[in-house]
Design an enzyme around this catalytic site. Structure first.
Site, PDB file in Angstrom:
ATOM      1  N   LYS A   1      16.159  22.098 -10.829  1.00 49.70           N
ATOM      2  CA  LYS A   1      15.332  20.884 -11.379  1.00 49.70           C
ATOM      3  C   LYS A   1      16.397  19.624 -12.003  1.00 49.70           C
ATOM      4  CE  LYS A   1      11.753  19.729 -11.038  1.00 49.70           C
ATOM      5  NZ  LYS A   1      10.458  20.092 -11.575  1.00 49.70           N
TER       6      LYS A   1
ATOM      7  N   SER B   1      15.231  21.756 -16.124  1.00 54.06           N
ATOM      8  CA  SER B   1      13.832  22.515 -16.478  1.00 54.06           C
ATOM      9  C   SER B   1      14.486  23.602 -17.247  1.00 54.06           C
ATOM     10  CB  SER B   1      13.189  22.828 -14.937  1.00 54.06           C
ATOM     11  OG  SER B   1      12.708  24.208 -14.986  1.00 54.06           O
TER      12      SER B   1
ATOM     13  N   GLU C   1       9.703   8.750 -16.888  1.00 49.49           N
ATOM     14  CA  GLU C   1       8.215   9.135 -17.093  1.00 49.49           C
ATOM     15  C   GLU C   1       7.823   8.983 -18.549  1.00 49.49           C
ATOM     16  OE1 GLU C   1       7.467  13.177 -14.321  1.00 49.49           O
ATOM     17  OE2 GLU C   1       9.446  13.151 -15.778  1.00 49.49           O
TER      18      GLU C   1
ATOM     19  N   HIS D   1       0.745  -1.358   0.019  1.00 48.04           N
ATOM     20  CA  HIS D   1       0.075   0.081  -0.157  1.00 48.04           C
ATOM     21  C   HIS D   1       0.825   1.249  -0.080  1.00 48.04           C
ATOM     22  CE1 HIS D   1      -3.370  -2.524   1.431  1.00 48.04           C
ATOM     23  NE2 HIS D   1      -2.321  -3.177   2.184  1.00 48.04           N
TER      24      HIS D   1
END
Ligand code: ARG
Length: 459
Positions: A283, A277, A290, A156
């Site tokens: 970043k 970024s 992804e 979980h």
């Protein structure tokens, strides 16, 4: 107007319909397979005496020349060519004239396209299998490096029990093995030859289907000509096997994305696979996993389109089938690219933050089960032990301490069974080492698994 059936028709196709109908824009990818299929067919026609050996040889030679023309970039399909099959036939006739018109004896595009797509897919399956094996080997080597590194295990997405990091990585090796087994299984049904079924009913031409099948490396021929030209089960099976590959890749991808967050910080992304970024200078983004996660949509979507395409189709060939190609091409390309990207990511795109991992497994209650197991070993019924430890965890949380911070008196308040050895038996390393059940995370068991895979890969 000039196409194969001009004599039967009075008018040419509407130009927009001609475009709409054509598959040459994408099925040109099947050119090599189309030539392979045609060469086998024409050899067989020669051997069976349908055409003379000399005719057979001349046609084969011209087909080989078309192969060279394609390799040197001089074979340019005509815009009028509806598909790769007509493109090759037209070029053949342009090269050797009337004799080229004998190629299509005893054959239809319906069995021809079936052969082409199967030959193509068979090759792609073999390539994907090799790629999956390379990925397994990278995961295996990372597992070997990290046998004694601990990582929190979750259920979980809540801390559950600590694991050997190798155990975690080997779970993916197992998944990929099932993926490979599925590909091997699908390949059996891809590797059946439809050639010689002609349009749908077979042919009166005295052909030998076994000969072409053997020449092309198929394992068998379809027994029913109708089934042969209208079967696309193998495409759906392959797509669903690919969907599972993508699911497995996406699960690992998502773990990497989580691990790379500041909140987890279990891995550091190296510059090789991360991106910056355009606005936020601090970043470092995990674009690779992804994208892999995102590309699942395509592969699952193509599966849905193939299923829908086939549903309720009457026998035998229907033009709907033309839609199978772009789906398969994209599934193969996407799956191939994603395995490749994930292999590179795991190989050189991330570093495990071992210090951070060891702090993580030290600072939670993921050894609570082991306290209950301790009591159970001393004869306390497990359910009772479980409840006692539950109350102990509650107490620790209230006092903002961990189980290891309890004094022996405090342990013994709960049960006289607790002795000094409780401290050692709840150390994360001891907890992991104790899970010696078959398939468990104990170092001894994981070592067995590492050896199993090393043997399997001859490493
Ligand atoms: N381009 C067609 C396809 O991809 C080839 C088979 C055409 N057969 C036919 N009867 N129109 O399915």
């Amino acid at each position: 107007m000039s196409n194969t059936w001009s004599d039967r028709f009075d008018q040419g196709l509407h130009p927009a319909i001609e475009q709409f109908n054509a598959s040459i824009g994408f099925d040109i990818q099947l050119l090599q397979e189309d030539l392979d299929g045609s060469i086998a067919h024409v050899r067989m026609l020669g051997e069976c005496g349908v055409i003379s050996p000399d005719e057979s040889l001349q046609i084969e030679k011209a087909l080989e020349e078309i192969r060279s023309e394609e390799l040197s970039g001089t074979f340019v399909p005509d815009l009028n060519d509806e598909d790769v099959h007509f493109a090759v036939e037209r070029r053949l006739i342009a090269k050797i004239g009337k004799l080229g018109k004998k190629l299509h004896t005893g054959r239809s595009r319906n069995d021809q396209v079936g052969v082409d797509i199967r030959l193509w897919l068979r090759r792609q399956i073999d390539l994907l299998d090799k790629q999956l094996e390379s990925f397994q080997k990278i995961l295996l080597s990372k597992a070997e490096e990290n046998l004694y590194v601990l990582i929190p295990g979750y259920t979980h997405l809540q801390r559950a029990q600590p694991l050997s990091l190798a155990h975690h990585l080997l779970a993916y090796v197992e998944m990929l093995q099932r993926d490979r087994e599925r590909l091997v299984d699908v390949r059996k049904r891809v590797n059946i030859c439809p050639l010689g079924s002609a349009a749908l009913a077979g042919t009166s031409v005295p052909i030998d289907r076994r000969k072409t099948s053997e020449m092309l490396g198929f394992d068998d021929v379809y027994s029913n000509s109708l089934d042969a030209v209208s079967d696309r089960d193998f495409a759906i099976e392959f797509n669903s096997a690919s969907a599972l590959i993508m699911i497995h890749l996406s699960r690992l991808a998502d773990e990497v994305i989580l691990w790379a967050t500041e909140e987890f910080a279990f891995v550091r992304l190296t510059d090789r696979c991360a991106t910056g970024s355009s606005l936020m200078p601090q970043k470092k983004n995990p674009d690779v996993p992804e994208l892999v996660r995102g590309k699942c949509g395509r592969v699952f979507g193509h599966l849905q389109s193939l299923l829908t395409m086939m549903k309720g189709l009457p026998l035998a060939y229907n033009k709907d089938f033309q839609e199978d190609k772009e789906a398969l091409f994209d599934v193969v390309k996407t799956t191939h690219n994603c395995i490749n990207a994930m292999t590179i990511l795991m190989d050189e795109g991330l570093e495990f933050c071992t210090e951070r991992l060891s702090v993580a497994v030290e600072s939670d209650f993921s050894n609570a089960t082991d306290v209950a197991d301790y009591l159970a070993r001393k004869g306390v019924p497990f359910r009772e032990a479980y409840q006692m430890v539950g109350s102990l965890v509650k107490r620790c949380i209230n006092e903002r301490i961990l189980l290891r911070d309890l004094t022996l008196e405090q342990w013994q308040e709960l049960s006289p069974c607790f002795q000094n050895d409780i401290y050692d038996s709840i150390l994360p390393r001891a907890v992991v080492a104790s899970r010696t059940s078959e398939g468990g995370t104990a170092f001894s068991r994981v070592k067995e698994q590492l050896n199993f895979w090393k043997n399997r890969f001859d490493l």
